[in-house]
Design a protein around this motif. Structure first.
Motif, PDB file in Angstrom:
ATOM      1  N   PHE A 121      76.650  68.955  58.680  1.00  0.00           N
ATOM      2  CA  PHE A 121      75.592  68.217  59.038  1.00  0.00           C
ATOM      3  C   PHE A 121      74.587  67.927  57.729  1.00  0.00           C
ATOM      4  O   PHE A 121      73.966  66.923  57.804  1.00  0.00           O
ATOM      5  N   LYS A 122      74.861  68.835  56.704  1.00  0.00           N
ATOM      6  CA  LYS A 122      73.933  68.753  55.526  1.00  0.00           C
ATOM      7  C   LYS A 122      74.193  67.417  54.693  1.00  0.00           C
ATOM      8  O   LYS A 122      73.340  67.126  54.016  1.00  0.00           O
ATOM      9  N   ASN A 148      76.832  75.253  52.533  1.00  0.00           N
ATOM     10  CA  ASN A 148      77.125  73.626  52.824  1.00  0.00           C
ATOM     11  C   ASN A 148      76.219  72.638  52.075  1.00  0.00           C
ATOM     12  O   ASN A 148      76.521  71.843  51.801  1.00  0.00           O
ATOM     13  N   ALA A 249      68.561  77.844  61.290  1.00  0.00           N
ATOM     14  CA  ALA A 249      68.570  78.637  60.114  1.00  0.00           C
ATOM     15  C   ALA A 249      66.809  78.539  59.635  1.00  0.00           C
ATOM     16  O   ALA A 249      66.205  79.425  59.854  1.00  0.00           O
ATOM     17  N   SER A 250      66.576  77.508  58.899  1.00  0.00           N
ATOM     18  CA  SER A 250      65.133  77.165  58.253  1.00  0.00           C
ATOM     19  C   SER A 250      64.334  76.942  59.823  1.00  0.00           C
ATOM     20  O   SER A 250      63.097  76.972  59.889  1.00  0.00           O
ATOM     21  N   GLY A 251      65.054  76.350  60.668  1.00  0.00           N
ATOM     22  CA  GLY A 251      64.458  75.817  62.101  1.00  0.00           C
ATOM     23  C   GLY A 251      64.238  74.011  61.830  1.00  0.00           C
ATOM     24  O   GLY A 251      63.855  73.384  62.645  1.00  0.00           O
ATOM     25  N   SER A 252      64.573  73.546  60.624  1.00  0.00           N
ATOM     26  CA  SER A 252      64.171  72.304  60.191  1.00  0.00           C
ATOM     27  C   SER A 252      64.885  71.350  61.102  1.00  0.00           C
ATOM     28  O   SER A 252      64.444  70.458  61.910  1.00  0.00           O
ATOM     29  N   LEU A 253      66.359  71.542  61.171  1.00  0.00           N
ATOM     30  CA  LEU A 253      67.259  70.564  62.079  1.00  0.00           C
ATOM     31  C   LEU A 253      66.684  70.357  63.424  1.00  0.00           C
ATOM     32  O   LEU A 253      66.508  69.404  63.932  1.00  0.00           O
ATOM     33  N   THR A 387      77.429  72.207  63.666  1.00  0.00           N
ATOM     34  CA  THR A 387      76.966  71.478  62.570  1.00  0.00           C
ATOM     35  C   THR A 387      77.898  71.722  61.180  1.00  0.00           C
ATOM     36  O   THR A 387      77.750  71.469  60.251  1.00  0.00           O
TER      37      THR A 387
HETATM   38  C1  LIG Z   1      71.803  74.617  57.059  1.00  0.00           C
HETATM   39  C2  LIG Z   1      72.724  74.594  58.392  1.00  0.00           C
HETATM   40  C3  LIG Z   1      72.096  74.985  59.596  1.00  0.00           C
HETATM   41  C4  LIG Z   1      70.829  74.787  59.914  1.00  0.00           C
HETATM   42  O1  LIG Z   1      69.893  74.463  59.072  1.00  0.00           O
HETATM   43  P1  LIG Z   1      68.031  74.349  58.999  1.00  0.00           P
HETATM   44  O2  LIG Z   1      67.505  75.159  57.931  1.00  0.00           O
HETATM   45  O3  LIG Z   1      67.886  75.006  60.550  1.00  0.00           O
HETATM   46  O4  LIG Z   1      67.891  73.134  59.167  1.00  0.00           O
HETATM   47  C5  LIG Z   1      72.906  74.592  60.707  1.00  0.00           C
HETATM   48  N1  LIG Z   1      74.471  74.819  60.755  1.00  0.00           N
HETATM   49  C6  LIG Z   1      74.792  74.711  59.400  1.00  0.00           C
HETATM   50  C7  LIG Z   1      76.168  74.755  59.666  1.00  0.00           C
HETATM   51  C8  LIG Z   1      74.037  74.733  58.116  1.00  0.00           C
HETATM   52  O5  LIG Z   1      74.794  74.742  56.948  1.00  0.00           O
END
Ligand SMILES: *Cc1c(COP(=O)(O)O)cnc(C)c1O
Length: 434
Positions: A121-122, A148, A249-253, A387
């Motif tokens: 998704f990156k 990623n 991860a950071s919560g942004s998505l 993702t």
């Molecule tokens: C970076 C990442 C996320 C989550 O990213 P956020 O920091 O929450 O926006 C989720 N899945 C994959 C595979 C990623 O590389």
């Protein structure tokens, strides 16, 4: 495209108006900056929704490219020629076999394991960030990555002819490292975890004048994740789902899928309806899930220790916003351990033919856990966001899958192996020399 729709699409070029502090509302010019000078809150892109409502329709979107750029009026770029490497419009797969296995009725997988160009998704966030970086005049781009993001930044920078230097923790999977090096950027492999890499990058961003996609360009970068909301709404026939499950991860998505749905309602592209938001973390790095479970409004940072390296952020910048969304939408945030993550990867592969990485295994395992706890209604239309791609994290499942039968190039050797295969439990396949 008719002339009228072309004109309509063109007239929406400048719907992004300012950067706005999420905490105190202070507004800033559209430069490479990400923190409020008054309250240190994060900055977010602000749009003219009246303009979007007047100029964007389902038809203007459908007349656009088969990529994230069909939603360009909702993204923070001014150019008519963004960097388009085919990112986005990934399949929304109806997952009937997985649904039956779990006892659900209407389950979909949004499959960013096959996103372009680097299979995560990156690519969405980087396509937006590097397009904006060029508009702002940057010639060198960079990032602090869990793997990623480095792949995406290096690949898309190569395509765009930008100089690139990326920073990664030194313990990443081989596939993530090779998946960066092949594009020939400068790679800094840092002895430390992601949070230490990120801190170092903040210092470099201040001294070198580079465009760091997830630091000084973060307000633009993060908007790219909204396309995961737009695409699901469009692919469901211009409707919102009842429930989504996504990794944190950071919560942004997670927060940007929410913003994407809200914006489509705001401008009249879909009808309003409550959507429940549930988030997934790995137990070995679950500061957001812990705060959610304990009913806290603040995050206590942790030191990551999990196979789910791509989502191992110990001090998540958007954690509190993710918790707020899960609470107000009647969703949940849960975590699963490494063994459950491996089972999640295998379950998705065996039921749907999709090989995801550890972040996807985490999300599937949390989906299963929430269903078992009665926290997902079987009747709900549920969308799970996958993702990343499993070929990049092969170490995680090494030793947990079968082995091939090694045979001679002779029919009887094959027949004996086939007989043997029937006597073995499918899960207990092992290398058999016939
Ligand atoms: C970076 C990442 C996320 C989550 O990213 P956020 O920091 O929450 O926006 C989720 N899945 C994959 C595979 C990623 O590389």
């Amino acid at each position: 495209m008719t002339q009228a729709t072309q004109l309509k699409a063109h007239s929406t070029t400048a719907a992004f108006e300012a950067l706005k502090c999420k905490e105190c509302g202070a507004e800033y010019e559209l430069k490479a900056t990400h923190v409020c000078e008054f309250c240190f809150g994060p900055l977010e892109v602000k749009y003219d929704y009246d303009l979007l409502r007047r100029t964007v329709t389902r038809e203007t979107i459908q007349a656009g490219p088969h990529s994230i750029w069909r939603y360009r009026p909702f993204l923070p770029v001014a150019t008519n020629t963004p960097i388009d490497v085919g990112t986005g419009m990934t399949p929304l797969v109806q997952a009937n076999r997985l649904a039956r296995r779990l006892g659900l009725k209407k389950l979909y997988i949004k499959n960013d394991a096959v996103n372009m160009p680097t299979l995560s998704f990156k690519d969405r966030v980087v396509s937006v960030a590097l397009t904006r970086a060029q508009e702002l005049g940057f010639t060198t781009v960079s990032c602090a990555s869990t793997g990623n993001l480095a792949n995406s930044t290096a690949a898309i920078a190569a395509h765009a002819g930008l100089e690139c230097c990326v920073f990664i923790p030194s313990d990443l999977e081989a596939g993530k490292v090779m998946g960066t090096l092949i594009y020939n950027p400068t790679v800094m492999s840092v002895h430390g975890n992601y949070d230490q890499v990120n801190r170092l990058c903040s210092e470099v961003a201040n001294t070198h004048g580079w465009g760091f996609v997830n630091i000084n360009l973060r307000p633009y970068y993060s908007e790219g994740s909204k396309t995961l909301g737009y695409e699901v709404a469009e692919q469901l026939g211009w409707q919102l789902p009842d429930h989504i499950v996504a990794p944190l991860a950071s919560g942004s998505l997670f927060t940007k899928i929410y913003k994407g749905f809200q914006e489509f309602v705001e401008v009249g592209l879909v009808d309003a309806k409550p959507v429940r938001f549930s988030g997934a973390q790995a137990e070995g790095c679950s500061p957001i899930a812990k705060a959610f479970e304990e009913g806290r409004d603040f995050i206590s940072p942790v030191k990551p220790n999990t196979i789910a390296k791509s989502i191992a952020i110990g001090n998540p910048a958007d954690g509190v916003y993710a918790i707020d969304i899960a609470r107000k939408t009647n969703g949940n945030i849960a975590s699963v351990n490494d063994a459950e993550i491996i089972e999640g990867i295998k379950l998705l592969a065996e039921t749907e033919g999709i090989f995801t990485e550890t972040a996807g295994g985490t999300t599937i395992a949390v989906l299963k856990k929430l269903v078992e706890a009665g926290k997902i209604d079987p009747e709900e239309t549920t969308v799970v966001y996958i993702t990343g791609n499993g070929l990049k994290t092969q170490e995680a499942v090494q030793g947990y899958v079968g082995e091939p039968f090694t045979i001679e190039p002779k029919l009887d050797s094959f027949e004996r192996a086939l007989e043997r295969s029937k006597t073995l439990d499918r899960l207990e396949w092992q290398q058999v020399l016939v």
